[in-house]
Design a protein around this motif. Structure first.
Motif, PDB file in Angstrom:
ATOM      1  N   SER A   1       0.708  -1.212  -0.051  1.00 34.74           N
ATOM      2  CA  SER A   1       0.081  -0.076  -0.265  1.00 34.74           C
ATOM      3  C   SER A   1       1.052   1.550   0.074  1.00 34.74           C
ATOM      4  O   SER A   1       0.737   2.146  -0.640  1.00 34.74           O
ATOM      5  CB  SER A   1      -1.507   0.083   1.095  1.00 34.74           C
ATOM      6  OG  SER A   1      -1.505  -0.831   1.138  1.00 34.74           O
ATOM      7  N   ILE A   2       1.858   1.255   0.722  1.00 30.36           N
ATOM      8  CA  ILE A   2       2.944   2.803   0.617  1.00 30.36           C
ATOM      9  C   ILE A   2       3.145   2.314  -0.547  1.00 30.36           C
ATOM     10  O   ILE A   2       3.662   3.314  -0.926  1.00 30.36           O
ATOM     11  CB  ILE A   2       4.114   1.905   1.929  1.00 30.36           C
ATOM     12  CG1 ILE A   2       3.499   2.056   3.108  1.00 30.36           C
ATOM     13  CG2 ILE A   2       5.076   2.993   1.643  1.00 30.36           C
ATOM     14  CD1 ILE A   2       4.470   1.970   4.011  1.00 30.36           C
ATOM     15  N   LYS A   3       3.810   1.559  -1.524  1.00 27.21           N
ATOM     16  CA  LYS A   3       4.333   1.327  -2.302  1.00 27.21           C
ATOM     17  C   LYS A   3       3.534   1.838  -3.855  1.00 27.21           C
ATOM     18  O   LYS A   3       4.055   2.596  -4.396  1.00 27.21           O
ATOM     19  CB  LYS A   3       5.005   0.402  -2.594  1.00 27.21           C
ATOM     20  CG  LYS A   3       5.740   0.317  -4.425  1.00 27.21           C
ATOM     21  CD  LYS A   3       7.168   0.803  -3.607  1.00 27.21           C
ATOM     22  CE  LYS A   3       8.002  -0.046  -4.865  1.00 27.21           C
ATOM     23  NZ  LYS A   3       9.644   0.743  -5.331  1.00 27.21           N
ATOM     24  N   ARG A   4       1.977   1.528  -3.453  1.00 26.67           N
ATOM     25  CA  ARG A   4       1.153   1.769  -4.523  1.00 26.67           C
ATOM     26  C   ARG A   4       1.090   3.396  -4.392  1.00 26.67           C
ATOM     27  O   ARG A   4       0.407   3.454  -5.273  1.00 26.67           O
ATOM     28  CB  ARG A   4       0.257   1.140  -4.028  1.00 26.67           C
ATOM     29  CG  ARG A   4      -0.709   1.376  -5.439  1.00 26.67           C
ATOM     30  CD  ARG A   4      -2.904   0.475  -5.141  1.00 26.67           C
ATOM     31  NE  ARG A   4      -2.004  -0.509  -4.525  1.00 26.67           N
ATOM     32  CZ  ARG A   4      -2.014  -1.228  -3.916  1.00 26.67           C
ATOM     33  NH1 ARG A   4      -2.904  -0.975  -2.691  1.00 26.67           N
ATOM     34  NH2 ARG A   4      -2.186  -2.658  -3.381  1.00 26.67           N
ATOM     35  N   GLN A   5       0.640   3.767  -3.136  1.00 22.80           N
ATOM     36  CA  GLN A   5       0.773   5.523  -2.911  1.00 22.80           C
ATOM     37  C   GLN A   5       1.439   6.263  -3.447  1.00 22.80           C
ATOM     38  O   GLN A   5       1.459   7.263  -3.791  1.00 22.80           O
ATOM     39  CB  GLN A   5       0.898   5.963  -1.552  1.00 22.80           C
ATOM     40  CG  GLN A   5      -0.347   5.626  -0.331  1.00 22.80           C
ATOM     41  CD  GLN A   5      -0.933   5.350   0.552  1.00 22.80           C
ATOM     42  OE1 GLN A   5       0.159   5.929   1.189  1.00 22.80           O
ATOM     43  NE2 GLN A   5      -2.133   5.074   1.114  1.00 22.80           N
ATOM     44  N   LYS A   6       3.409   5.616  -3.387  1.00 20.70           N
ATOM     45  CA  LYS A   6       4.042   6.715  -3.786  1.00 20.70           C
ATOM     46  C   LYS A   6       4.012   6.532  -5.096  1.00 20.70           C
ATOM     47  O   LYS A   6       4.375   7.478  -6.090  1.00 20.70           O
ATOM     48  CB  LYS A   6       5.096   6.342  -3.384  1.00 20.70           C
ATOM     49  CG  LYS A   6       5.948   6.423  -2.291  1.00 20.70           C
ATOM     50  CD  LYS A   6       7.388   5.136  -1.417  1.00 20.70           C
ATOM     51  CE  LYS A   6       7.597   5.886  -0.361  1.00 20.70           C
ATOM     52  NZ  LYS A   6       8.633   4.696   0.133  1.00 20.70           N
ATOM     53  N   GLN A   7       3.716   5.843  -5.755  1.00 18.30           N
ATOM     54  CA  GLN A   7       3.818   5.014  -7.814  1.00 18.30           C
ATOM     55  C   GLN A   7       2.505   5.775  -7.612  1.00 18.30           C
ATOM     56  O   GLN A   7       2.397   7.086  -8.916  1.00 18.30           O
ATOM     57  CB  GLN A   7       3.391   4.122  -8.124  1.00 18.30           C
ATOM     58  CG  GLN A   7       4.616   3.256  -6.791  1.00 18.30           C
ATOM     59  CD  GLN A   7       4.380   1.282  -7.979  1.00 18.30           C
ATOM     60  OE1 GLN A   7       3.248   1.073  -7.612  1.00 18.30           O
ATOM     61  NE2 GLN A   7       4.853   0.567  -8.110  1.00 18.30           N
ATOM     62  N   ALA A   8       1.657   6.438  -7.285  1.00 16.86           N
ATOM     63  CA  ALA A   8       0.792   7.404  -7.435  1.00 16.86           C
ATOM     64  C   ALA A   8       1.058   8.924  -7.604  1.00 16.86           C
ATOM     65  O   ALA A   8      -0.025   9.708  -8.764  1.00 16.86           O
ATOM     66  CB  ALA A   8      -0.787   6.907  -6.915  1.00 16.86           C
ATOM     67  N   ARG A   9       1.962   8.935  -6.534  1.00 12.02           N
ATOM     68  CA  ARG A   9       1.997  10.546  -6.677  1.00 12.02           C
ATOM     69  C   ARG A   9       2.975  10.731  -7.187  1.00 12.02           C
ATOM     70  O   ARG A   9       2.520  12.490  -8.418  1.00 12.02           O
ATOM     71  CB  ARG A   9       2.779  10.743  -5.030  1.00 12.02           C
ATOM     72  CG  ARG A   9       2.228  11.684  -4.122  1.00 12.02           C
ATOM     73  CD  ARG A   9       2.847  11.047  -2.765  1.00 12.02           C
ATOM     74  NE  ARG A   9       3.495  10.885  -2.363  1.00 12.02           N
ATOM     75  CZ  ARG A   9       2.817   9.580  -0.518  1.00 12.02           C
ATOM     76  NH1 ARG A   9       1.110  10.279  -0.883  1.00 12.02           N
ATOM     77  NH2 ARG A   9       3.729   8.890  -0.240  1.00 12.02           N
ATOM     78  N   LYS A  10       3.818  10.134  -7.155  1.00 15.95           N
ATOM     79  CA  LYS A  10       4.351  10.094  -8.920  1.00 15.95           C
ATOM     80  C   LYS A  10       3.874  10.416 -10.288  1.00 15.95           C
ATOM     81  O   LYS A  10       4.299  11.404 -10.910  1.00 15.95           O
ATOM     82  CB  LYS A  10       5.752   8.849  -9.156  1.00 15.95           C
ATOM     83  CG  LYS A  10       6.679   9.189  -9.922  1.00 15.95           C
ATOM     84  CD  LYS A  10       8.371   8.077 -10.081  1.00 15.95           C
ATOM     85  CE  LYS A  10       8.844   8.353 -10.983  1.00 15.95           C
ATOM     86  NZ  LYS A  10      10.110   8.102 -11.403  1.00 15.95           N
ATOM     87  N   ARG A  11       3.307   9.135 -10.353  1.00 13.22           N
ATOM     88  CA  ARG A  11       1.794   9.565 -11.927  1.00 13.22           C
ATOM     89  C   ARG A  11       1.563  11.365 -11.498  1.00 13.22           C
ATOM     90  O   ARG A  11       1.313  11.799 -12.864  1.00 13.22           O
ATOM     91  CB  ARG A  11       1.166   8.851 -11.895  1.00 13.22           C
ATOM     92  CG  ARG A  11       1.989   6.900 -12.491  1.00 13.22           C
ATOM     93  CD  ARG A  11       0.014   6.329 -13.142  1.00 13.22           C
ATOM     94  NE  ARG A  11      -0.819   6.213 -11.426  1.00 13.22           N
ATOM     95  CZ  ARG A  11      -0.474   5.021 -10.480  1.00 13.22           C
ATOM     96  NH1 ARG A  11       0.671   4.490 -10.814  1.00 13.22           N
ATOM     97  NH2 ARG A  11      -1.317   4.671  -9.825  1.00 13.22           N
TER      98      ARG A  11
ATOM     99  N   PHE B   1       2.928  14.159 -14.997  1.00 19.06           N
ATOM    100  CA  PHE B   1       1.270  14.440 -15.922  1.00 19.06           C
ATOM    101  C   PHE B   1       0.539  15.904 -15.596  1.00 19.06           C
ATOM    102  O   PHE B   1      -0.461  16.335 -15.803  1.00 19.06           O
ATOM    103  CB  PHE B   1       0.506  12.886 -15.862  1.00 19.06           C
ATOM    104  CG  PHE B   1       2.061  12.200 -16.693  1.00 19.06           C
ATOM    105  CD1 PHE B   1       1.362  12.381 -17.953  1.00 19.06           C
ATOM    106  CD2 PHE B   1       1.896  11.113 -16.162  1.00 19.06           C
ATOM    107  CE1 PHE B   1       2.230  11.399 -18.793  1.00 19.06           C
ATOM    108  CE2 PHE B   1       2.541  10.242 -16.467  1.00 19.06           C
ATOM    109  CZ  PHE B   1       2.652  10.313 -18.439  1.00 19.06           C
ATOM    110  N   ASN B   2       0.939  16.007 -14.370  1.00 19.55           N
ATOM    111  CA  ASN B   2       0.168  17.202 -14.137  1.00 19.55           C
ATOM    112  C   ASN B   2       0.409  18.604 -15.637  1.00 19.55           C
ATOM    113  O   ASN B   2       1.426  18.594 -15.827  1.00 19.55           O
ATOM    114  CB  ASN B   2       0.459  18.330 -12.747  1.00 19.55           C
ATOM    115  CG  ASN B   2       1.716  18.678 -13.174  1.00 19.55           C
ATOM    116  OD1 ASN B   2       2.543  20.049 -13.733  1.00 19.55           O
ATOM    117  ND2 ASN B   2       2.684  18.837 -11.999  1.00 19.55           N
ATOM    118  N   SER B   3      -0.803  19.305 -15.557  1.00 14.65           N
ATOM    119  CA  SER B   3      -0.737  20.239 -16.856  1.00 14.65           C
ATOM    120  C   SER B   3       0.813  21.319 -16.881  1.00 14.65           C
ATOM    121  O   SER B   3       0.860  22.039 -17.837  1.00 14.65           O
ATOM    122  CB  SER B   3      -2.383  20.717 -16.760  1.00 14.65           C
ATOM    123  OG  SER B   3      -2.513  21.975 -16.293  1.00 14.65           O
ATOM    124  N   VAL B   4       1.047  21.743 -15.706  1.00 19.53           N
ATOM    125  CA  VAL B   4       1.434  23.012 -15.205  1.00 19.53           C
ATOM    126  C   VAL B   4       3.285  21.997 -16.094  1.00 19.53           C
ATOM    127  O   VAL B   4       3.701  22.932 -16.760  1.00 19.53           O
ATOM    128  CB  VAL B   4       1.976  22.840 -14.222  1.00 19.53           C
ATOM    129  CG1 VAL B   4       2.847  24.689 -14.027  1.00 19.53           C
ATOM    130  CG2 VAL B   4       0.827  24.182 -13.549  1.00 19.53           C
TER     131      VAL B   4
END
Length: 179
Positions: free
Chosen positions: A142-152, A156-159
């Motif tokens: 779960s910790i790893k999944r959260q880190k991956q989601a933050r990195k994604r 890909f943020n529009s700025v």
């Protein structure tokens, strides 16, 4: 701080699949299964936190096997991770043909739930007592999944998104680019 064992909030729910739950092909509608998944995630998280809990996000749901009318569907929910106010509920959905006894794994998913007080403010949840290698593995995952989601999200943020870094890769897919 309060801590609870995972087994203290685990929930299992079984329901017979009826024709009213089916889609036009005669299989159980995916939306109906998602509704059941949300219900059991709510129940598991609320039991753990001892407060009303809301769905914050759902991590990938892959429908692995179709579910037929007349089968029993069993959903299993367990807290895999606790943050300050959030919990990750691991879900497993299985169907059973009641005539043959054959059980199929239909999908698994992870629901992030947030505990709320009576004024609808986020409230701290009890931590988890990790008492097996499997519970530690699930928590770490779960910790790893959260880190991956933050990195994604950061990539890909529009700025900060740099289109030139992705155009060649995008062109390899079923698209027509008209800039």
């Amino acid at each position: 701080m309060k801590f609870k064992h995972i087994k203290d909030s685990q929930i299992t729910m079984t329901q017979l699949m009826l024709p009213s739950h089916s889609n036009f092909r005669g299989n159980i509608h995916g939306g109906f299964i998602l509704n059941l998944m949300d219900q059991i995630a709510f129940a598991c998280a609320s039991k753990h936190s001892e407060h009303y809990s809301v769905t914050a996000s759902v991590n990938k749901v892959d429908f692995l096997n179709a579910i037929a009318v007349g089968e029993l569907v069993t959903l299993k929910a367990s807290i895999n991770y606790t943050g300050r106010t959030s919990m990750v509920v691991g879900l497993r959905v299985e169907s059973e043909d009641i005539h043959t006894g054959v059980i199929k794994h239909c999908n698994s998913s992870y629901f992030t739930m947030v505990a709320k007080d009576k004024a609808h403010n986020s409230i701290e949840v009890p931590g988890l007592i990790l008492d097996s290698p499997d519970s530690i593995r699930r928590f770490a995952r779960s910790i790893k999944r959260q880190k991956q989601a933050r990195k994604r999200s950061e990539n890909f943020n529009s700025v900060d998104f740099k289109i030139e870094e992705y155009l060649d890769e995008v062109r390899e897919h079923n698209v027509k680019i008209e800039l």
